[in-house]
Design a protein around this motif. Structure first.
Motif, PDB file in Angstrom:
ATOM      1  N   LEU A   1       0.815  -1.213   0.000  1.00 39.55           N
ATOM      2  CA  LEU A   1       0.000   0.000   0.000  1.00 39.55           C
ATOM      3  C   LEU A   1       0.850   1.266   0.000  1.00 39.55           C
ATOM      4  O   LEU A   1       0.331   2.379   0.119  1.00 39.55           O
ATOM      5  N   GLY A   2       2.170   1.112  -0.080  1.00 39.50           N
ATOM      6  CA  GLY A   2       3.059   2.264  -0.168  1.00 39.50           C
ATOM      7  C   GLY A   2       3.666   2.703   1.144  1.00 39.50           C
ATOM      8  O   GLY A   2       4.439   3.654   1.184  1.00 39.50           O
ATOM      9  N   GLY A   3       3.330   2.020   2.231  1.00 40.00           N
ATOM     10  CA  GLY A   3       3.833   2.421   3.538  1.00 40.00           C
ATOM     11  C   GLY A   3       4.990   1.575   4.025  1.00 40.00           C
ATOM     12  O   GLY A   3       5.360   0.571   3.418  1.00 40.00           O
ATOM     13  N   ALA A   4       5.564   2.019   5.117  1.00 38.84           N
ATOM     14  CA  ALA A   4       6.618   1.280   5.817  1.00 38.84           C
ATOM     15  C   ALA A   4       6.511   1.640   7.297  1.00 38.84           C
ATOM     16  O   ALA A   4       5.969   2.685   7.654  1.00 38.84           O
ATOM     17  N   LEU A   5       7.021   0.758   8.145  1.00 38.01           N
ATOM     18  CA  LEU A   5       6.898   0.936   9.595  1.00 38.01           C
ATOM     19  C   LEU A   5       8.223   1.377  10.218  1.00 38.01           C
ATOM     20  O   LEU A   5       9.299   0.989   9.762  1.00 38.01           O
ATOM     21  N   PHE A   6       8.108   2.158  11.280  1.00 41.48           N
ATOM     22  CA  PHE A   6       9.260   2.543  12.070  1.00 41.48           C
ATOM     23  C   PHE A   6       8.833   2.620  13.528  1.00 41.48           C
ATOM     24  O   PHE A   6       7.640   2.675  13.841  1.00 41.48           O
ATOM     25  N   CYS A   7       9.824   2.593  14.414  1.00 43.31           N
ATOM     26  CA  CYS A   7       9.553   2.583  15.859  1.00 43.31           C
ATOM     27  C   CYS A   7      10.411   3.613  16.574  1.00 43.31           C
ATOM     28  O   CYS A   7      11.465   4.012  16.085  1.00 43.31           O
ATOM     29  N   ASP A   8       9.946   3.979  17.765  1.00 39.04           N
ATOM     30  CA  ASP A   8      10.753   4.769  18.690  1.00 39.04           C
ATOM     31  C   ASP A   8      10.204   4.571  20.093  1.00 39.04           C
ATOM     32  O   ASP A   8       9.242   3.820  20.299  1.00 39.04           O
ATOM     33  N   TYR A   9      10.852   5.211  21.061  1.00 33.82           N
ATOM     34  CA  TYR A   9      10.456   5.112  22.460  1.00 33.82           C
ATOM     35  C   TYR A   9      10.205   6.516  22.991  1.00 33.82           C
ATOM     36  O   TYR A   9      11.135   7.331  23.048  1.00 33.82           O
ATOM     37  N   ARG A  10       8.948   6.808  23.339  1.00 34.77           N
ATOM     38  CA  ARG A  10       8.568   8.112  23.864  1.00 34.77           C
ATOM     39  C   ARG A  10       7.539   7.911  24.980  1.00 34.77           C
ATOM     40  O   ARG A  10       6.756   6.974  24.941  1.00 34.77           O
ATOM     41  N   TYR A  11       7.551   8.817  25.937  1.00 33.61           N
ATOM     42  CA  TYR A  11       6.538   8.834  27.002  1.00 33.61           C
ATOM     43  C   TYR A  11       6.406   7.490  27.717  1.00 33.61           C
ATOM     44  O   TYR A  11       5.319   7.086  28.108  1.00 33.61           O
ATOM     45  N   GLY A  12       7.532   6.789  27.846  1.00 35.18           N
ATOM     46  CA  GLY A  12       7.521   5.498  28.529  1.00 35.18           C
ATOM     47  C   GLY A  12       6.882   4.376  27.731  1.00 35.18           C
ATOM     48  O   GLY A  12       6.543   3.337  28.284  1.00 35.18           O
ATOM     49  N   GLN A  13       6.734   4.564  26.421  1.00 30.47           N
ATOM     50  CA  GLN A  13       6.077   3.576  25.565  1.00 30.47           C
ATOM     51  C   GLN A  13       6.874   3.329  24.293  1.00 30.47           C
ATOM     52  O   GLN A  13       7.547   4.240  23.782  1.00 30.47           O
ATOM     53  N   ILE A  14       6.727   2.147  23.743  1.00 26.74           N
ATOM     54  CA  ILE A  14       7.260   1.835  22.425  1.00 26.74           C
ATOM     55  C   ILE A  14       6.154   2.156  21.422  1.00 26.74           C
ATOM     56  O   ILE A  14       5.035   1.661  21.553  1.00 26.74           O
ATOM     57  N   PHE A  15       6.468   2.983  20.448  1.00 30.42           N
ATOM     58  CA  PHE A  15       5.493   3.325  19.427  1.00 30.42           C
ATOM     59  C   PHE A  15       5.905   2.722  18.091  1.00 30.42           C
ATOM     60  O   PHE A  15       7.069   2.769  17.708  1.00 30.42           O
ATOM     61  N   VAL A  16       4.930   2.156  17.397  1.00 26.29           N
ATOM     62  CA  VAL A  16       5.104   1.673  16.032  1.00 26.29           C
ATOM     63  C   VAL A  16       4.244   2.578  15.156  1.00 26.29           C
ATOM     64  O   VAL A  16       3.053   2.734  15.413  1.00 26.29           O
ATOM     65  N   TYR A  17       4.880   3.189  14.164  1.00 28.73           N
ATOM     66  CA  TYR A  17       4.197   4.140  13.291  1.00 28.73           C
ATOM     67  C   TYR A  17       4.318   3.681  11.846  1.00 28.73           C
ATOM     68  O   TYR A  17       5.102   2.803  11.522  1.00 28.73           O
ATOM     69  N   HIS A  18       3.610   4.399  10.991  1.00 28.57           N
ATOM     70  CA  HIS A  18       3.736   4.188   9.551  1.00 28.57           C
ATOM     71  C   HIS A  18       4.095   5.514   8.892  1.00 28.57           C
ATOM     72  O   HIS A  18       3.846   6.586   9.437  1.00 28.57           O
ATOM     73  N   ASN A  19       4.704   5.402   7.741  1.00 27.45           N
ATOM     74  CA  ASN A  19       5.072   6.564   6.952  1.00 27.45           C
ATOM     75  C   ASN A  19       5.121   6.090   5.507  1.00 27.45           C
ATOM     76  O   ASN A  19       5.199   4.883   5.249  1.00 27.45           O
ATOM     77  N   GLY A  20       5.123   7.019   4.577  1.00 25.33           N
ATOM     78  CA  GLY A  20       5.370   6.620   3.201  1.00 25.33           C
ATOM     79  C   GLY A  20       6.765   6.027   3.125  1.00 25.33           C
ATOM     80  O   GLY A  20       7.707   6.554   3.722  1.00 25.33           O
ATOM     81  N   ALA A  21       6.920   4.940   2.419  1.00 26.83           N
ATOM     82  CA  ALA A  21       8.222   4.267   2.335  1.00 26.83           C
ATOM     83  C   ALA A  21       9.280   5.153   1.695  1.00 26.83           C
ATOM     84  O   ALA A  21      10.472   4.935   1.893  1.00 26.83           O
ATOM     85  N   ASP A  22       8.861   6.153   0.947  1.00 27.20           N
ATOM     86  CA  ASP A  22       9.829   7.031   0.286  1.00 27.20           C
ATOM     87  C   ASP A  22      10.288   8.179   1.174  1.00 27.20           C
ATOM     88  O   ASP A  22      11.149   8.962   0.789  1.00 27.20           O
ATOM     89  N   SER A  23       9.739   8.286   2.381  1.00 25.66           N
ATOM     90  CA  SER A  23      10.145   9.365   3.283  1.00 25.66           C
ATOM     91  C   SER A  23      11.512   9.054   3.904  1.00 25.66           C
ATOM     92  O   SER A  23      11.924   7.901   3.983  1.00 25.66           O
ATOM     93  N   TYR A  24      12.189  10.103   4.309  1.00 25.29           N
ATOM     94  CA  TYR A  24      13.453   9.931   5.018  1.00 25.29           C
ATOM     95  C   TYR A  24      13.698  11.155   5.870  1.00 25.29           C
ATOM     96  O   TYR A  24      13.274  12.256   5.531  1.00 25.29           O
ATOM     97  N   TYR A  25      14.351  10.929   7.008  1.00 27.26           N
ATOM     98  CA  TYR A  25      14.576  11.992   7.977  1.00 27.26           C
ATOM     99  C   TYR A  25      15.968  11.847   8.580  1.00 27.26           C
ATOM    100  O   TYR A  25      16.476  10.740   8.727  1.00 27.26           O
ATOM    101  N   ALA A  26      16.537  12.967   8.983  1.00 28.37           N
ATOM    102  CA  ALA A  26      17.876  12.971   9.575  1.00 28.37           C
ATOM    103  C   ALA A  26      17.915  12.204  10.887  1.00 28.37           C
ATOM    104  O   ALA A  26      18.968  11.738  11.301  1.00 28.37           O
ATOM    105  N   ALA A  27      16.779  12.049  11.551  1.00 33.73           N
ATOM    106  CA  ALA A  27      16.736  11.351  12.838  1.00 33.73           C
ATOM    107  C   ALA A  27      16.189   9.928  12.712  1.00 33.73           C
ATOM    108  O   ALA A  27      15.888   9.290  13.712  1.00 33.73           O
ATOM    109  N   ARG A  28      16.050   9.415  11.474  1.00 33.79           N
ATOM    110  CA  ARG A  28      15.570   8.041  11.309  1.00 33.79           C
ATOM    111  C   ARG A  28      16.582   7.221  10.527  1.00 33.79           C
ATOM    112  O   ARG A  28      16.985   7.576   9.430  1.00 33.79           O
ATOM    113  N   GLY A  29      16.963   6.109  11.129  1.00 37.14           N
ATOM    114  CA  GLY A  29      17.851   5.166  10.469  1.00 37.14           C
ATOM    115  C   GLY A  29      17.240   3.784  10.530  1.00 37.14           C
ATOM    116  O   GLY A  29      16.026   3.623  10.431  1.00 37.14           O
ATOM    117  N   PHE A  30      18.069   2.791  10.731  1.00 40.75           N
ATOM    118  CA  PHE A  30      17.555   1.436  10.950  1.00 40.75           C
ATOM    119  C   PHE A  30      18.522   0.677  11.840  1.00 40.75           C
ATOM    120  O   PHE A  30      19.708   0.980  11.922  1.00 40.75           O
TER     121      PHE A  30
END
Length: 190
Positions: A155-184
């Motif tokens: 469907l064009g998406g991809a998943l990423f995770c982080d840890y905020r507010y004492g929780q593990i979050f799983v999010y989605h984004n367009g697979a073509d997105s990229y950010y300076a603070a996101r790696g793998f």
């Protein structure tokens, strides 16, 4: 990705330095691998130069790989990237080649799936990411792409995770997105 070493071989000095670094990290972080012996891990590593090269690439890109488990059935040690934040040398990447090729403007240098493959490692799954978080909180300021299920990717998406507010979050984004603070983060069985 270090494309200057197509043979994927380390010099003797590189092997020795990497093994010292891994041993120091192993001893400093016993909670990640209780009941395991560094001598046993080292013996496996010295017999498998291809896997040692992959660990070198994980280390070179600031992943801080460490042993997080052992599979008795396969007799393999499991390494994850344990850096506090998403590895610096693997950020600003879109998810995969398809997403990279689809991007018309401002393409990132590469994509996470191809870089991981070239390094000889796998992206962490959601389950593996959650296991890593139990060993010590990571990605409190960054995020990391994770292996995305095929239906989401179709469907064009991809998943990423982080840890905020004492929780593990799983999010989605367009697979073509990229950010300076996101790696793998990667995993490797040895």
């Amino acid at each position: 990705m270090n494309r200057d070493n197509p043979k994927k071989e380390l010099s003797q000095a590189q092997r020795e330095e990497l093994l010292r670094t891994l041993e120091t990290r192993f001893e400093k972080n016993n909670i990640r691998h209780q009941g395991l012996s560094w001598n046993d891990v080292r013996e496996k590593l010295t017999k498998n130069t291809a896997k040692l090269w992959s660990l070198y690439e994980m280390e070179r890109t600031d992943g801080e790989p460490d042993v997080v488990g052992y599979d008795e059935k396969t007799n393999e040690y499991l390494f994850y990237d344990c850096a506090p934040e998403s590895p610096k040398g693997r950020r600003s990447l879109c998810y995969d080649r398809e997403a990279w090729e689809a991007r018309k403007m401002h393409k990132p240098a590469d994509n996470a799936v191809d870089v991981a493959s070239a390094m000889g490692i796998e992206l962490l799954t959601e389950e593996e990411y959650r296991t890593l978080q139990q060993l010590g909180k990571v990605d409190t300021k960054t995020s990391s792409w994770i292996k995305t299920p095929t239906p989401v990717r179709k469907l064009g998406g991809a998943l990423f995770c982080d840890y905020r507010y004492g929780q593990i979050f799983v999010y989605h984004n367009g697979a073509d997105s990229y950010y300076a603070a996101r790696g793998f983060r990667g995993s490797l069985k040895v």
